[in-house]
Write an enzyme that holds these catalytic residues in place. Sequence first.
Site, PDB file in Angstrom:
ATOM      1  N   LEU A 142       0.600  -1.225   0.012  1.00  0.00           N
ATOM      2  CA  LEU A 142       0.224  -0.055   0.033  1.00  0.00           C
ATOM      3  C   LEU A 142       0.930   1.243   0.257  1.00  0.00           C
ATOM      4  O   LEU A 142       0.607   2.222  -0.452  1.00  0.00           O
ATOM      5  CB  LEU A 142      -1.164  -0.116   1.214  1.00  0.00           C
ATOM      6  CG  LEU A 142      -2.051  -0.991   1.178  1.00  0.00           C
ATOM      7  CD1 LEU A 142      -2.832  -1.022   2.324  1.00  0.00           C
ATOM      8  CD2 LEU A 142      -2.906  -1.014   0.399  1.00  0.00           C
ATOM      9  N   GLY A 143       2.077   1.336   0.589  1.00  0.00           N
ATOM     10  CA  GLY A 143       2.813   2.467   0.873  1.00  0.00           C
ATOM     11  C   GLY A 143       4.181   2.023   1.581  1.00  0.00           C
ATOM     12  O   GLY A 143       4.246   0.974   2.196  1.00  0.00           O
ATOM     13  N   SER A 198      10.163   5.524   5.646  1.00  0.00           N
ATOM     14  CA  SER A 198      11.887   5.468   5.724  1.00  0.00           C
ATOM     15  C   SER A 198      12.132   4.190   6.613  1.00  0.00           C
ATOM     16  O   SER A 198      13.203   3.712   6.306  1.00  0.00           O
ATOM     17  CB  SER A 198      12.000   6.999   6.879  1.00  0.00           C
ATOM     18  OG  SER A 198      11.936   8.150   6.455  1.00  0.00           O
ATOM     19  N   GLY A 241       9.863   1.388   6.837  1.00  0.00           N
ATOM     20  CA  GLY A 241       9.003   0.369   6.504  1.00  0.00           C
ATOM     21  C   GLY A 241       8.092   0.544   5.642  1.00  0.00           C
ATOM     22  O   GLY A 241       7.858   1.533   4.808  1.00  0.00           O
ATOM     23  N   VAL A 269       3.530  -0.628   4.417  1.00  0.00           N
ATOM     24  CA  VAL A 269       2.340  -0.956   4.700  1.00  0.00           C
ATOM     25  C   VAL A 269       1.788  -1.735   3.704  1.00  0.00           C
ATOM     26  O   VAL A 269       1.831  -1.471   2.490  1.00  0.00           O
ATOM     27  CB  VAL A 269       1.505   0.219   4.875  1.00  0.00           C
ATOM     28  CG1 VAL A 269       0.165   0.079   5.516  1.00  0.00           C
ATOM     29  CG2 VAL A 269       2.088   1.171   5.825  1.00  0.00           C
ATOM     30  N   LYS A 284       1.468  -2.988   9.195  1.00  0.00           N
ATOM     31  CA  LYS A 284       2.807  -2.013   9.074  1.00  0.00           C
ATOM     32  C   LYS A 284       3.747  -2.977   9.326  1.00  0.00           C
ATOM     33  O   LYS A 284       3.971  -3.644  10.306  1.00  0.00           O
ATOM     34  CB  LYS A 284       2.736  -0.925  10.069  1.00  0.00           C
ATOM     35  CG  LYS A 284       2.149   0.334   9.532  1.00  0.00           C
ATOM     36  CD  LYS A 284       2.268   1.466  10.750  1.00  0.00           C
ATOM     37  CE  LYS A 284       1.805   2.777  10.344  1.00  0.00           C
ATOM     38  NZ  LYS A 284       2.010   3.725  11.504  1.00  0.00           N
ATOM     39  N   ASP A 306       0.181  16.379  14.354  1.00  0.00           N
ATOM     40  CA  ASP A 306       0.209  15.922  12.838  1.00  0.00           C
ATOM     41  C   ASP A 306      -1.254  15.636  12.318  1.00  0.00           C
ATOM     42  O   ASP A 306      -1.262  14.706  11.352  1.00  0.00           O
ATOM     43  CB  ASP A 306       1.237  14.475  12.707  1.00  0.00           C
ATOM     44  CG  ASP A 306       1.881  14.742  11.438  1.00  0.00           C
ATOM     45  OD1 ASP A 306       1.872  16.091  10.747  1.00  0.00           O
ATOM     46  OD2 ASP A 306       2.007  13.545  10.755  1.00  0.00           O
TER      47      ASP A 306
END
Length: 360
Positions: free
Chosen positions: A13-14, A17, A19, A21, A36, A143
């Site tokens: 999925l993505g 830095s 790891g 997902v 993750k 965030d």
Amino acid sequence: MTVFDDYIQLGLLGEGSFGKVYKVQSKKDNAYYAMKEISYGQMKAKEKELLVSEVNLLRKLEHTSIVRYIDRYQDKARCIMYIVMEFCGAGDLSKYIKQCKQAHKYMDEEQVWSVFLQILSAVDYCHNPPSTSQLQQKLVNRDLKPANVFLTDQKTIKVGDFGLCRLLEDNQIARTNVGTPLYMAPELLENKSYNEKVDIWSLGCILYEMCALQPPYVATSMESLKIKVAGGVRPLVPSQYSADLKNVINLMLQKDSMKRPGTKQLLQLSCISTRLNFVKPMPQQQVIAPQIAIVEQVNRIPQLPPMQQQQQYVPYQPKPTESELRRREQDLKMKEQLLSQQEAACRQRCMQLGLNYDLI
């Protein structure tokens, strides 16, 4: 037992830095989840502490508008941590806003209110955890941004990615400078002490962006962003949105954190309290890249029509009176003078440090 004894890895999925997902499927119930995969072998001690803190926090968060923790696995030999969370295949708010902008269409006002209220509810839970919650201390996200607001398959909202969160004791003030610059409160930009009101500013930025299809303060450098935020000059919210919506944005985007309302004060506003029991699902759009969020079976009202049937995006063209134009011209001159003074001060400071201001 490893994570792959319980889950089938389906696709990436993505990645970041430390790891990646993945989308995974449970071997027990065939449901889909997000996993993750975090490599902590090269992390510094502080980064490892943040990882442990994030996992422990996720386990405590129990709210319908917050991404829910499922399980974790650790491969000590390979220094890898696996965190399994609920999954959403409808993307995030950032991509949704980008699609609206590309299509030159505004979001419907009631849809904006609906998304905002779901995020506000999640933030209120973090700032004022109920006595029944495992979360016993105030939690500041630090965030909040559209990219961390996820859409479930039912098009409801889930706030996720609590990697930069911090627990605060009552009346505690923090100083760590973290977050995404375009959504950072003035006190964070200036590296000053702060409290949970930084999340209120970020939430105001999200609400503004849902209306204007861009953040309130856009800049190409930190110094430029600081000057714009200090000057308080931002484009007007499009005229099609109500005075109530614009007022809520102005309340949250106050530079003085003491003047910003808390979540409880916001929830007591009549324009918000009257809408608390009315949540609209996001309208159907083209498939967006999946992100981490919750798949939750809930009963919602029918979805809105597809994006192409929504109201056309029309550039804001105000028709002020002559006296209003004169007043605005005077205000603009004063703000331009302030910005000019601030820029001159920045240039002088750069010269003292041997830096080229125009390259910053």
